[in-house]
Write an enzyme that holds these catalytic residues in place. Structure first.
Site, short mmCIF file in Angstrom:
data_model
loop_
_atom_site.label_atom_id
_atom_site.label_comp_id
_atom_site.label_asym_id
_atom_site.label_seq_id
_atom_site.Cartn_x
_atom_site.Cartn_y
_atom_site.Cartn_z
N ASP A 50 84.89 68.42 -2.35
CA ASP A 50 84.84 68.19 -0.91
C ASP A 50 83.71 67.25 -0.55
OD1 ASP A 50 85.70 68.47 1.67
OD2 ASP A 50 84.83 70.45 1.99
N GLY A 51 83.94 66.47 0.51
CA GLY A 51 82.88 65.62 1.04
C GLY A 51 83.13 64.13 0.93
N ASN A 52 84.30 63.74 0.45
CA ASN A 52 84.59 62.30 0.31
C ASN A 52 84.54 61.59 1.67
OD1 ASN A 52 85.14 62.86 -2.34
ND2 ASN A 52 87.35 62.63 -2.17
N ARG B 143 83.06 62.46 4.54
CA ARG B 143 81.71 62.36 5.13
C ARG B 143 80.85 61.35 4.39
NH1 ARG B 143 80.46 68.39 4.63
NH2 ARG B 143 82.47 68.32 3.58
N HIS C 90 87.28 58.49 -0.93
CA HIS C 90 88.17 59.03 -1.96
C HIS C 90 88.08 58.19 -3.24
CE1 HIS C 90 89.62 61.93 0.82
NE2 HIS C 90 90.28 61.07 1.59
N TRP D 222 98.71 67.23 3.87
CA TRP D 222 99.73 66.34 4.44
C TRP D 222 99.48 66.12 5.93
CZ3 TRP D 222 102.42 63.84 0.96
CH2 TRP D 222 102.78 64.46 -0.24
N ARG E 169 96.83 65.29 7.36
CA ARG E 169 95.83 64.25 7.64
C ARG E 169 96.52 62.99 8.18
NH1 ARG E 169 90.64 64.65 3.80
NH2 ARG E 169 90.43 66.89 3.99
N LEU F 242 90.44 69.23 -24.08
CA LEU F 242 90.19 69.66 -22.71
C LEU F 242 91.53 69.74 -21.97
CD1 LEU F 242 88.32 70.20 -20.21
CD2 LEU F 242 88.36 67.72 -19.82
N GLU G 7 82.95 83.44 -10.86
CA GLU G 7 81.65 83.21 -10.23
C GLU G 7 81.76 82.00 -9.30
OE1 GLU G 7 79.03 85.23 -10.56
OE2 GLU G 7 80.32 86.46 -11.83
#
Ligand code: FPP
Length: 261
Positions: free
Chosen positions: A25-27, A29, A42, A74, A76, A136, A212
């Site tokens: 989160d935070g792209n 801002r 983004h 969607w 947005r 991974l 956690e």
């Protein structure tokens, strides 16, 4: 087992999660602070994804699940959704071969039918190309919601009952869990959310039951190895009791020396 001890702990966190789940989160801002369009945020966020993947590979984290696009995203503005779809397409075109070379298995979780065909084709191709990799497990949650996941698992159970494959009285947590997305992976041990908000936002609702949680004000495009080290050190310091007492864990730990419960 919820995590494992890294062989060479010098300057590294002593225990890392097996499965890390992240809300990036935070792209928006990050971009707005620079008076630039949200799409630029983004794009910077995609670079932070690479950093996070590198970190997991370097630290032997076995699975990384990233929330890239929620069922609610969607709503947005159309230009932002369009820019995100373009970014996903370009990222797949650019990154899949390198991820494959590095032993990363790529999977997408969520309702894929909503995406345009060219993007779906790239997702399918990326999954097929990397299917045999084991270093991974990189899971991208796209058009995903935790409620959707539990609903689709419930629907599968109902279909199995009506087809006579199982009976309703045999349904327990394990039978439902086996029909959820990522059922073949251990559940996340550590959840990280960047951007300052402290909520789960309909991410892996079932799978996060004993995870956690770790939150940071850092905006996703500003992610650094130091931020991730901070999360790992905090994770390593936590006592995970899974409903048991500390005393029970101490005796269990002495039987499995070097590993946390
Ligand atoms: C949340 O920030 C972020 C998203 C909705 C999109 C996440 C996408 C990326 C990180 C891009 C690349 C991803 C991949 C997998 C290649 P926000 O827009 O809600 O930020 P804000 O809270 O500051 O508005």
């Amino acid at each position: 087992m919820s995590g494992f001890v890294v062989d060479n702990p010098a300057a590294r966190p002593s225990v890392v999660p097996r499965h890390l789940a992240v809300i990036m989160d935070g792209n928006g801002r990050w971009a707005q602070r620079q008076h630039r369009p949200r799409s630029i945020g983004h794009r910077a966020g995609a670079r932070a994804v690479n950093l996070c993947v590198d970190y997991c590979l370097d630290h032997g984290i076995e699975a990384l699940t990233l929330f890239a696009f929620s069922s609610e995203n969607w709503q947005r503005p159309a230009d932002e959704v369009g820019a995100l779809m373009q970014l996903f397409m370009r990222a797949l075109d650019r990154e899949v071969d390198e991820l494959h070379r590095r032993g990363v298995r790529l999977r997408f979780v969520g309702e894929r039918s909503a995406f345009a065909k060219p993007l779906r084709q790239r997702m399918d191709r990326a999954e097929t190309t990397t299917a045999g990799n084991t270093r991974l497990q990189l899971n991208i949650a796209a058009n995903y919601g935790g409620r959707w996941d539990i609903t689709q698992a419930s629907r599968k159970l109902a279909e199995d009952v009506s087809a006579g494959r199982i009976t309703a009285d045999t349904i327990d947590e394990a039978t439902l869990a086996s029909r959820l997305s990522l059922a073949d992976l251990p559940p996340p041990d550590l959840f990280i959310r960047t951007g300052g908000d402290q909520r789960i936002s309909n991410f892996l609702l079932w799978q996060l039951a004993y995870c956690e949680l770790w939150f940071t004000d850092t905006l996703w495009p500003d992610l650094s190895r130091e931020t991730l080290n901070g999360a790992m050190h905090d994770f390593a310091s936590r006592e995970r009791r899974f409903g048991k007492t500390s005393e029970q864990l101490v005796s269990a730990n002495s039987a499995t020396s070097g590993k946390i419960a």
